[in-house]
Design an enzyme around this catalytic site. Sequence first.
Site, mmCIF file in Angstrom:
data_model
loop_
_atom_site.group_PDB
_atom_site.id
_atom_site.type_symbol
_atom_site.label_atom_id
_atom_site.label_comp_id
_atom_site.label_asym_id
_atom_site.label_seq_id
_atom_site.Cartn_x
_atom_site.Cartn_y
_atom_site.Cartn_z
ATOM 1 N N ASP A 195 0.867 -1.170 0.000
ATOM 2 C CA ASP A 195 0.000 0.000 0.000
ATOM 3 C C ASP A 195 0.914 1.233 0.000
ATOM 4 O O ASP A 195 2.105 1.143 0.297
ATOM 5 C CB ASP A 195 -0.875 -0.041 1.248
ATOM 6 C CG ASP A 195 -1.709 1.214 1.426
ATOM 7 O OD1 ASP A 195 -2.278 1.694 0.443
ATOM 8 O OD2 ASP A 195 -1.758 1.727 2.569
ATOM 9 N N ASP A 197 -0.292 5.041 0.953
ATOM 10 C CA ASP A 197 -0.585 5.997 2.022
ATOM 11 C C ASP A 197 -0.443 5.353 3.400
ATOM 12 O O ASP A 197 -1.032 4.308 3.684
ATOM 13 C CB ASP A 197 -2.007 6.543 1.860
ATOM 14 C CG ASP A 197 -2.158 7.397 0.613
ATOM 15 O OD1 ASP A 197 -1.235 7.403 -0.212
ATOM 16 O OD2 ASP A 197 -3.204 8.044 0.458
ATOM 17 N N GLU A 204 -1.282 10.769 3.888
ATOM 18 C CA GLU A 204 -2.462 10.411 3.104
ATOM 19 C C GLU A 204 -2.528 11.430 1.969
ATOM 20 O O GLU A 204 -2.740 12.624 2.198
ATOM 21 C CB GLU A 204 -3.735 10.481 3.962
ATOM 22 C CG GLU A 204 -3.821 9.412 5.042
ATOM 23 C CD GLU A 204 -4.113 8.025 4.492
ATOM 24 O OE1 GLU A 204 -4.706 7.934 3.387
ATOM 25 O OE2 GLU A 204 -3.738 7.033 5.149
ATOM 26 N N ARG A 240 -14.715 12.372 -1.102
ATOM 27 C CA ARG A 240 -13.527 13.184 -0.809
ATOM 28 C C ARG A 240 -13.013 13.901 -2.053
ATOM 29 O O ARG A 240 -12.633 15.071 -2.008
ATOM 30 C CB ARG A 240 -12.438 12.301 -0.204
ATOM 31 C CG ARG A 240 -12.730 11.860 1.216
ATOM 32 C CD ARG A 240 -11.696 10.880 1.732
ATOM 33 N NE ARG A 240 -11.794 9.593 1.053
ATOM 34 C CZ ARG A 240 -10.897 8.613 1.180
ATOM 35 N NH1 ARG A 240 -9.824 8.794 1.933
ATOM 36 N NH2 ARG A 240 -11.059 7.468 0.543
ATOM 37 N N LYS A 328 -7.386 -4.039 -4.895
ATOM 38 C CA LYS A 328 -6.000 -4.261 -4.490
ATOM 39 C C LYS A 328 -5.637 -5.742 -4.562
ATOM 40 O O LYS A 328 -4.546 -6.113 -5.008
ATOM 41 C CB LYS A 328 -5.764 -3.718 -3.078
ATOM 42 C CG LYS A 328 -5.750 -2.198 -3.013
ATOM 43 C CD LYS A 328 -5.337 -1.705 -1.633
ATOM 44 C CE LYS A 328 -5.178 -0.190 -1.625
ATOM 45 N NZ LYS A 328 -4.668 0.319 -0.329
ATOM 46 N N ASP A 351 -1.861 -1.050 5.780
ATOM 47 C CA ASP A 351 -2.255 -0.585 7.113
ATOM 48 C C ASP A 351 -3.744 -0.424 7.303
ATOM 49 O O ASP A 351 -4.215 -0.348 8.446
ATOM 50 C CB ASP A 351 -1.601 0.772 7.394
ATOM 51 C CG ASP A 351 -2.271 1.904 6.626
ATOM 52 O OD1 ASP A 351 -2.851 2.807 7.262
ATOM 53 O OD2 ASP A 351 -2.228 1.877 5.386
#
Length: 413
Positions: A195, A197, A204, A240, A328, A351
């Site tokens: 990953d 971020d 982020e 977002r 992913k 994470d």
Amino acid sequence: MSASQTPDVPAVPAADVPTLLVKIFGKDRPGITAGLFDTLAAFSVDVVDIEQVVSRGRLVLCALVTEPTVATQGELRATVHSWADSLKLQAEIISGTGDNRPRGEGRSHVTVLGHPLTAEQTAAITARIAGSGGNIDRIFRLAKYPVTAVEFAVSGCATEALRTALATEAHTIGVDVAVVSAGLHRRAQRLVVMDVDSTLIQDEVIELFAAHAGCEEQVAAVTAAAMRGELDFEQSLHARVALLEGLDASVVDKVRSEVRLTPGARTLIRTLKRLGYQVGVVSGGFTQVTDDLKERLGLDFAQANTLEIVDGKLTGRVTGEIVDRAGKARLLRRFAAEAGVPLAQTVAIGDGANDLDMLNAAGLGVAFNAKPVVREAAHTAVNVPFLDTVLYLLGITREEVEAADVGEDPREH
């Protein structure tokens, strides 16, 4: 080879064949091992096993050999003790029969990371191994900084059962523990996918964009809820990104310059690449950043969402395939197929909740400073702020990392 001939292989002593365990203790210096075996050679013994450990300059050398064929056992003992005395070493010789007892079924590598690693924590882990029916065959230190990393070779207990038992213990006592099955495949893991971020980088990315749009707090609140698994990732992504509508495209270069790599990220990638691994990233962030990271770090694969830009402005939308939780895992499989690596020989690091499918699909899933829901579901967890500690979970020592860095430009570190 005729029927009367036997293969030219080393003989293994039967359980009732007399053997001698020769143990040497003392201050380490070059030539001790050669000297011992030169001394033993005069008695025409066969070497059955050797173990040697050096700790803080003190040596323990053990040699398991057959009984002498050209002299008495007493003569061998006297000669070895005389040689040891001449070097101010101690010798102990123990009579017995046969080789080491066979190791039990079920073999695992248990890696323990402590910052620091205390005697109390070590006692708890080793007691849990014993309580699970496991026997510790060997112990080896992988690293002394930035964390203490110790590896235990364990037999007699199924890997999955041992992993479950130690995960509970590790959480209680505050250490990181990884349990993987022993075998050649451990060194053959040739694809690592991360990953981005809060894993490869400390930031982020969408929050970096939001800071330039004046809506950082709103975006951060939604991001945190999504990473905890409280919101659907795709819905939260669209919500977002919509807040970024109208932002000038020139902000992309500013965000790239603001990205901070996680400590140890360069070392991790550089070492993996030198060992022949392929390395990739998948991100719920944006290709505007991951493509730059791929070029800067020499990554083999990179995939993320793409911010739509029209007439030099962000539209508040993303284009193309959405990289979410399921995406992913799908990309991990795609990268593995392109790399020619079986999925069982892949490593995934992440994470957040949207990394869970990827972590569970990989041969080894590592939760890196992860949210509780991720730590509980992953194969293992790392809770120190150094990304290169993942190397120790693969059996790579700090000395090997440093040897690979000899001659490197220090500005890269």
